[in-house]
Design a protein around this motif. Structure first.
Motif, PDB file in Angstrom:
ATOM      1  N   ARG A 105       0.784  -1.207   0.033  1.00  0.00           N
ATOM      2  CA  ARG A 105      -0.013   0.030   0.283  1.00  0.00           C
ATOM      3  C   ARG A 105       0.909   1.329  -0.103  1.00  0.00           C
ATOM      4  NH1 ARG A 105      -5.226   0.385   1.920  1.00  0.00           N
ATOM      5  NH2 ARG A 105      -4.818  -1.672   3.183  1.00  0.00           N
ATOM      6  N   GLN A 106       1.798   1.126   0.863  1.00  0.00           N
ATOM      7  CA  GLN A 106       2.871   2.363   0.878  1.00  0.00           C
ATOM      8  C   GLN A 106       3.556   2.593  -0.403  1.00  0.00           C
ATOM      9  OE1 GLN A 106       5.239   1.419   4.504  1.00  0.00           O
ATOM     10  NE2 GLN A 106       3.648   2.042   5.745  1.00  0.00           N
ATOM     11  N   ASP A 151       0.961 -16.782  -6.670  1.00  0.00           N
ATOM     12  CA  ASP A 151       0.001 -15.843  -5.858  1.00  0.00           C
ATOM     13  C   ASP A 151       0.641 -14.374  -5.672  1.00  0.00           C
ATOM     14  OD1 ASP A 151      -1.711 -17.967  -5.449  1.00  0.00           O
ATOM     15  OD2 ASP A 151      -0.757 -18.567  -3.522  1.00  0.00           O
ATOM     16  N   MET A 152      -0.049 -13.520  -5.774  1.00  0.00           N
ATOM     17  CA  MET A 152       0.289 -12.032  -5.872  1.00  0.00           C
ATOM     18  C   MET A 152      -0.682 -11.128  -4.885  1.00  0.00           C
ATOM     19  SD  MET A 152       2.860 -11.926  -7.930  1.00  0.00           S
ATOM     20  CE  MET A 152       2.966 -10.013  -8.441  1.00  0.00           C
ATOM     21  N   VAL A 153      -0.128 -10.329  -4.138  1.00  0.00           N
ATOM     22  CA  VAL A 153      -0.898  -9.277  -3.347  1.00  0.00           C
ATOM     23  C   VAL A 153      -0.955  -8.027  -4.097  1.00  0.00           C
ATOM     24  CG1 VAL A 153      -0.668  -7.846  -1.198  1.00  0.00           C
ATOM     25  CG2 VAL A 153       0.217 -10.087  -1.031  1.00  0.00           C
ATOM     26  N   TYR A 154      -2.202  -7.647  -4.315  1.00  0.00           N
ATOM     27  CA  TYR A 154      -2.715  -6.528  -5.150  1.00  0.00           C
ATOM     28  C   TYR A 154      -3.124  -5.241  -4.271  1.00  0.00           C
ATOM     29  CZ  TYR A 154      -2.312 -10.047  -9.121  1.00  0.00           C
ATOM     30  OH  TYR A 154      -2.251 -10.749  -9.906  1.00  0.00           O
ATOM     31  N   VAL A 155      -2.526  -4.279  -4.583  1.00  0.00           N
ATOM     32  CA  VAL A 155      -3.037  -2.766  -4.035  1.00  0.00           C
ATOM     33  C   VAL A 155      -3.337  -1.946  -5.273  1.00  0.00           C
ATOM     34  CG1 VAL A 155      -2.676  -0.928  -2.341  1.00  0.00           C
ATOM     35  CG2 VAL A 155      -1.768  -3.230  -1.927  1.00  0.00           C
ATOM     36  N   ALA A 156      -4.619  -1.523  -5.089  1.00  0.00           N
ATOM     37  CA  ALA A 156      -5.136  -0.444  -6.255  1.00  0.00           C
ATOM     38  C   ALA A 156      -5.488   0.713  -5.645  1.00  0.00           C
ATOM     39  CB  ALA A 156      -6.073  -1.235  -7.077  1.00  0.00           C
ATOM     40  N   LEU A 157      -5.283   1.819  -6.474  1.00  0.00           N
ATOM     41  CA  LEU A 157      -5.259   3.258  -5.947  1.00  0.00           C
ATOM     42  C   LEU A 157      -6.092   4.108  -7.074  1.00  0.00           C
ATOM     43  CD1 LEU A 157      -2.237   4.146  -3.875  1.00  0.00           C
ATOM     44  CD2 LEU A 157      -4.419   3.269  -2.917  1.00  0.00           C
ATOM     45  N   ALA A 158      -7.326   4.485  -6.921  1.00  0.00           N
ATOM     46  CA  ALA A 158      -7.737   5.535  -7.832  1.00  0.00           C
ATOM     47  C   ALA A 158      -7.051   6.681  -7.905  1.00  0.00           C
ATOM     48  CB  ALA A 158      -9.281   5.643  -7.450  1.00  0.00           C
ATOM     49  N   VAL A 159      -6.849   7.007  -9.372  1.00  0.00           N
ATOM     50  CA  VAL A 159      -6.046   8.151  -9.972  1.00  0.00           C
ATOM     51  C   VAL A 159      -6.775   8.870 -10.909  1.00  0.00           C
ATOM     52  CG1 VAL A 159      -3.882   8.811 -10.939  1.00  0.00           C
ATOM     53  CG2 VAL A 159      -3.977   6.764  -9.659  1.00  0.00           C
ATOM     54  N   ALA A 209     -12.022  -4.730 -15.555  1.00  0.00           N
ATOM     55  CA  ALA A 209     -13.082  -4.025 -14.755  1.00  0.00           C
ATOM     56  C   ALA A 209     -13.790  -4.999 -13.632  1.00  0.00           C
ATOM     57  CB  ALA A 209     -14.277  -3.638 -15.462  1.00  0.00           C
ATOM     58  N   THR A 210     -13.506  -6.296 -13.502  1.00  0.00           N
ATOM     59  CA  THR A 210     -14.153  -7.280 -12.750  1.00  0.00           C
ATOM     60  C   THR A 210     -13.176  -7.773 -11.772  1.00  0.00           C
ATOM     61  OG1 THR A 210     -13.537  -9.203 -14.104  1.00  0.00           O
ATOM     62  CG2 THR A 210     -15.871  -7.965 -14.491  1.00  0.00           C
ATOM     63  N   ARG A 211     -11.876  -6.977 -12.111  1.00  0.00           N
ATOM     64  CA  ARG A 211     -10.880  -7.491 -10.650  1.00  0.00           C
ATOM     65  C   ARG A 211     -11.474  -6.874  -9.317  1.00  0.00           C
ATOM     66  NH1 ARG A 211      -9.383 -10.236 -14.764  1.00  0.00           N
ATOM     67  NH2 ARG A 211      -7.515 -10.205 -15.294  1.00  0.00           N
ATOM     68  N   PRO A 212     -11.495  -7.807  -8.289  1.00  0.00           N
ATOM     69  CA  PRO A 212     -12.054  -7.249  -7.129  1.00  0.00           C
ATOM     70  C   PRO A 212     -11.265  -6.079  -6.630  1.00  0.00           C
ATOM     71  CG  PRO A 212     -10.766  -9.177  -6.554  1.00  0.00           C
ATOM     72  CD  PRO A 212     -11.014  -9.200  -8.302  1.00  0.00           C
ATOM     73  N   GLU A 213      -9.953  -6.204  -6.716  1.00  0.00           N
ATOM     74  CA  GLU A 213      -9.130  -4.877  -6.262  1.00  0.00           C
ATOM     75  C   GLU A 213      -9.696  -3.642  -7.025  1.00  0.00           C
ATOM     76  OE1 GLU A 213      -6.625  -6.805  -8.942  1.00  0.00           O
ATOM     77  OE2 GLU A 213      -7.937  -7.413  -7.530  1.00  0.00           O
ATOM     78  N   ILE A 214      -9.827  -3.855  -8.495  1.00  0.00           N
ATOM     79  CA  ILE A 214     -10.078  -2.750  -9.177  1.00  0.00           C
ATOM     80  C   ILE A 214     -11.583  -2.162  -8.701  1.00  0.00           C
ATOM     81  CG2 ILE A 214     -10.506  -2.015 -11.640  1.00  0.00           C
ATOM     82  CD1 ILE A 214      -7.661  -2.747 -11.128  1.00  0.00           C
ATOM     83  N   MET A 215     -12.532  -3.153  -8.628  1.00  0.00           N
ATOM     84  CA  MET A 215     -13.836  -2.359  -8.270  1.00  0.00           C
ATOM     85  C   MET A 215     -13.722  -1.891  -7.192  1.00  0.00           C
ATOM     86  SD  MET A 215     -15.853  -5.959  -9.611  1.00  0.00           S
ATOM     87  CE  MET A 215     -17.237  -5.449  -9.085  1.00  0.00           C
ATOM     88  N   GLU A 216     -13.106  -2.449  -6.149  1.00  0.00           N
ATOM     89  CA  GLU A 216     -13.042  -1.761  -4.628  1.00  0.00           C
ATOM     90  C   GLU A 216     -12.552  -0.409  -4.856  1.00  0.00           C
ATOM     91  OE1 GLU A 216     -11.583  -2.625  -0.061  1.00  0.00           O
ATOM     92  OE2 GLU A 216     -11.073  -4.076  -1.823  1.00  0.00           O
ATOM     93  N   ALA A 217     -11.320  -0.149  -5.762  1.00  0.00           N
ATOM     94  CA  ALA A 217     -10.769   1.096  -5.945  1.00  0.00           C
ATOM     95  C   ALA A 217     -11.657   2.090  -6.382  1.00  0.00           C
ATOM     96  CB  ALA A 217      -9.275   0.942  -6.534  1.00  0.00           C
ATOM     97  N   LEU A 218     -12.114   1.765  -7.658  1.00  0.00           N
ATOM     98  CA  LEU A 218     -13.162   2.651  -8.024  1.00  0.00           C
ATOM     99  C   LEU A 218     -14.483   2.931  -7.195  1.00  0.00           C
ATOM    100  CD1 LEU A 218     -13.516   0.973 -11.600  1.00  0.00           C
ATOM    101  CD2 LEU A 218     -12.219   3.008 -11.085  1.00  0.00           C
ATOM    102  N   ALA A 219     -14.673   2.164  -6.282  1.00  0.00           N
ATOM    103  CA  ALA A 219     -15.948   2.465  -5.344  1.00  0.00           C
ATOM    104  C   ALA A 219     -15.424   3.313  -4.104  1.00  0.00           C
ATOM    105  CB  ALA A 219     -16.412   1.150  -4.836  1.00  0.00           C
ATOM    106  N   SER A 220     -14.083   3.099  -3.450  1.00  0.00           N
ATOM    107  CA  SER A 220     -13.688   3.652  -2.174  1.00  0.00           C
ATOM    108  C   SER A 220     -12.632   4.390  -2.384  1.00  0.00           C
ATOM    109  CB  SER A 220     -13.735   2.587  -1.220  1.00  0.00           C
ATOM    110  OG  SER A 220     -12.618   1.492  -1.447  1.00  0.00           O
ATOM    111  N   GLY A 221     -11.745   4.392  -3.509  1.00  0.00           N
ATOM    112  CA  GLY A 221     -10.615   4.975  -3.845  1.00  0.00           C
ATOM    113  C   GLY A 221      -9.392   3.997  -3.290  1.00  0.00           C
ATOM    114  N   THR A 222      -9.481   2.943  -2.609  1.00  0.00           N
ATOM    115  CA  THR A 222      -8.342   2.122  -2.527  1.00  0.00           C
ATOM    116  C   THR A 222      -9.160   0.551  -2.595  1.00  0.00           C
ATOM    117  OG1 THR A 222      -7.295   3.412  -1.010  1.00  0.00           O
ATOM    118  CG2 THR A 222      -6.673   1.229  -0.696  1.00  0.00           C
ATOM    119  N   GLY A 223      -8.399  -0.308  -3.260  1.00  0.00           N
ATOM    120  CA  GLY A 223      -8.741  -1.963  -3.046  1.00  0.00           C
ATOM    121  C   GLY A 223      -7.531  -2.701  -3.122  1.00  0.00           C
ATOM    122  N   VAL A 224      -7.692  -3.785  -2.355  1.00  0.00           N
ATOM    123  CA  VAL A 224      -6.750  -4.858  -1.704  1.00  0.00           C
ATOM    124  C   VAL A 224      -7.400  -6.279  -2.200  1.00  0.00           C
ATOM    125  CG1 VAL A 224      -5.316  -5.613   0.044  1.00  0.00           C
ATOM    126  CG2 VAL A 224      -5.738  -3.286  -0.255  1.00  0.00           C
ATOM    127  N   ALA A 225      -6.421  -7.172  -2.660  1.00  0.00           N
ATOM    128  CA  ALA A 225      -6.807  -8.451  -2.893  1.00  0.00           C
ATOM    129  C   ALA A 225      -5.522  -9.294  -3.034  1.00  0.00           C
ATOM    130  CB  ALA A 225      -7.567  -8.531  -4.206  1.00  0.00           C
TER     131      ALA A 225
END
Length: 594
Positions: free
Chosen positions: A47-48, A136-144, A110-126
């Motif tokens: 995230r950082q 296996d990967m850790v995804y952190v998405a931020l709306a820009v 668009a259907t990736r959970p972290e992308i959907m969460e970021a578009l909805a709340s600004g930040t997404g994690v999966a």
């Protein structure tokens, strides 16, 4: 001697079991605590890094996607991560793990959970497997927002997840190695303790066998191990108390027999299968051939189905470990009995105790009282109607326009109205008690019921009503009857709330398919000794707790009978939970779908 039945064997088994369980528990807890902690740390680090990357992009504002791709590739190499930029519609703009032309051909994200969460709340994690990298990967998405040559979208940073599980597995392996060493040391210690204890117990067994035939055995505690001295002394004291306890048991048995024989109420004892065991003399008088039915079901003794159903219910409660009694009313031989069925969960042989209380005289007296009240009330209706009519006529005459004649007539009319209301309430209560009222049930909305009940009341200035029943489902009931119940409860609350500042709150909840509606007020509340009596006819809480003495004293009694006919209930509680004062009336009704 079998290993599992010896002291040494059991100590070995217990020690080994404790060590193994401890090891498994520690390994399990490491997997449940260390892994989530490391996962959380990995997500926080990602995230950082993602936030830093977004800040860099916004600060550099690359003029084109190609420049942004080159910049983010350098960042991805420095962070050992994969960076993907996605438009708000899900199209991939760039991906640092692929050339720019191939990245744009990736499937829509668009259907990736972290992308959907970021578009909805600004930040997404999966945390999941990557279809592109096959790990296996850790995804952190931020709306820009749109910046430079990049459109508005989401910047996603992915870091490998594999190191987390590998570190945890290594920690678990090290912990299990330590536990293996500890297990060996613990078992050696158990063996030494078991050998010493076995010798001491063997010595005590020999001494007990030597004095075992003595009625009052005593063991010498002088030569015993210090840890076993309390045991030996307790044994000696126990032997001395055995005789006293036996004498006490015999005495108590005789006293209990005397009590049972002297009881006027019939007592029948059933075993755990509901079969008759015995009965006291009063029960043998009630059932002349009781002795011949010992070992048989209660239904064979009397053809009262309520008794058999009650016994089955209480035995079921006993099986569940519940000790709550049950009361049923049974009619036998022209006599009415209040039968208390008491489970005995702590006794392996006795299942239920039945106590038969003859309430025939009480029931007859209640019937006479109800008939008398109904008959008297019916006879009073005609003269009261005449008094009301004449009083209303007199008020319309010019001769009554002056005082004090008008005041006298108004007093007559007011009291006649009060007596008429009392008579109507008594008659309604009589009809309810005699079962003469048939109420058709249908789905009813509580919002309309509360509105109609409140609309028909005279509300003093300064009293507020808070209604929170919109979210409650429909209930199975009768609208007019429910309006009367709520009106009586609300009218009762209006008598006691302070002025100004009076507040009545109606709210509820759904529990096990039943709707519970609470009517709370902020009045002085109900004394603890009166809470269970407020639904009795003509019962009134201390009159000085109310501003007025109006009312017939039958409203809540009518509410109780109406709720019974509707298949619900009404109970009082004081003070209101969490409030410290006031009173709460809880109305319970079946949901419309039940």
């Amino acid at each position: 001697m079998r290993f599992g039945r010896s002291v040494r064997g059991r100590l070995w088994i217990a020690g080994l079991g404790i060590v193994l369980v401890a090891g498994v528990v520690v390994a399990f807890l490491m997997g449940r605590t260390v892994l989530p902690q490391m996962e959380a740390e990995t997500i926080q680090r990602a995230r950082q890094e993602a936030q830093a990357t977004v800040a860099l992009v916004r600060r550099l504002a690359p003029p084109t996607v190609e420049v942004a791709d080159e910049t983010l590739r350098d960042v991805a190499v420095a962070l050992d991560a994969r960076i993907t930029y996605v438009e708000r519609q899900g199209a991939v703009v760039l991906d640092t793990s692929l050339p720019l032309d191939k990245a744009r051909k990736l499937e829509n994200h668009a259907t990736r959970p972290e992308i959907m969460e970021a578009l909805a709340s600004g930040t997404g994690v999966a945390v999941r497997a990557s279809d592109t990298l096959q790990q296996d990967m850790v995804y952190v998405a931020l709306a820009v927002p749109a910046v430079g040559g990049l459109p508005a979208g989401v910047l996603r940073l992915a870091v490998p997840y594999g190191d987390v599980g590998r570190v945890v597995a290594q920690a678990q392996a090290q912990a299990m190695g330590v536990f293996a060493v500890v297990a060996v040391l613990a078992l050696v210690g158990v063996a030494l303790v078991a050998r010493s204890l076995q010798r001491a117990i063997g010595a005590i067994s020999q001494e007990m066998a030597r004095v075992g035939d003595n009625a009052m055995p005593r063991l010498d505690d002088e030569a015993a191990l210090e840890e076993l001295v309390p045991l030996i002394r307790a044994f000696n004291a126990m032997a001395a108390r055995v005789q006293a306890h036996l004498a006490t048991v015999v005495k108590q048995g005789r006293e209990l027999e005397a009590v049972l024989n002297g009881m006027r109420a019939g007592v029948v004892v059933l075993d755990t299968h509901g079969r008759i065991v015995r009965g006291n003399p009063a029960a043998r008088d009630l059932f002349a051939d009781l002795e011949s039915f010992v070992g048989r079901q209660i239904m064979e003794l009397t053809l009262e189905p309520a008794l058999q159903q009650g016994c089955e219910e209480v035995l079921a409660r006993r099986t569940r470990g519940e000790g709550s009694p049950l009361k049923v009313e049974a009619t036998m031989g022209g006599r009415i009995f209040d039968v208390s069925l008491v489970p005995v969960p702590e006794d392996p042989d006795i299942g239920v105790i039945l106590l038969f209380h003859d309430i025939t005289a009480i029931k007859r007296a209640e019937q006479v009282r109800r008939d008398f009240a109904a008959n008297v009330s019916h006879e009073l209706r005609t003269p009261l109607t005449s008094i009301k009519g004449y009083a209303e006529t007199l008020l319309g005459l010019e001769a009554c326009a002056t005082e004090p004649v008008r005041g006298f007539v108004e007093t007559i009319l007011r009291n006649a109205n009060h007596m008429h209301a009392l008579v109507e309430d008594v008659l309604q209560l009589s009809r309810l008690e005699h079962g003469r009222v048939q109420i058709p049930l249908a789905p009813v909305a509580l919002t309309s019921v509360v509105a109609l009940a409140w609309r028909g009341l005279s509300v003093p200035h300064g009293v507020t009503l808070e209604v929170e029943v919109d979210a409650l489902p429909l209930v199975q009931g009768h609208q007019d009857s429910l309006v009367q119940v709520f009106r009586n409860v609300l009218e009762n609350a209006l008598k006691y709330v302070p002025l100004p500042g009076g507040r009545i709150r109606i709210h509820g909840a759904v529990h096990d398919g039943r709707v519970l509606v609470h009517v709370d007020d902020n009045g002085p509340g109900i004394p603890a000794e009166d809470v269970q009596r407020v639904f009795e006819r003509f019962f009134r809480v201390e009159k000085d707790r109310s501003r007025t003495v109006s009312g017939t004293g039958l409203g809540l009694a009518i509410c109780r009978h109406l709720m019974h006919l509707l298949g619900g209930s009404i109970v009082a509680q004081s003070p209101v939970p969490g409030q410290g004062s006031g009173a709460r009336f809880t109305i319970t009704l079946p949901g419309a779908g039940v």
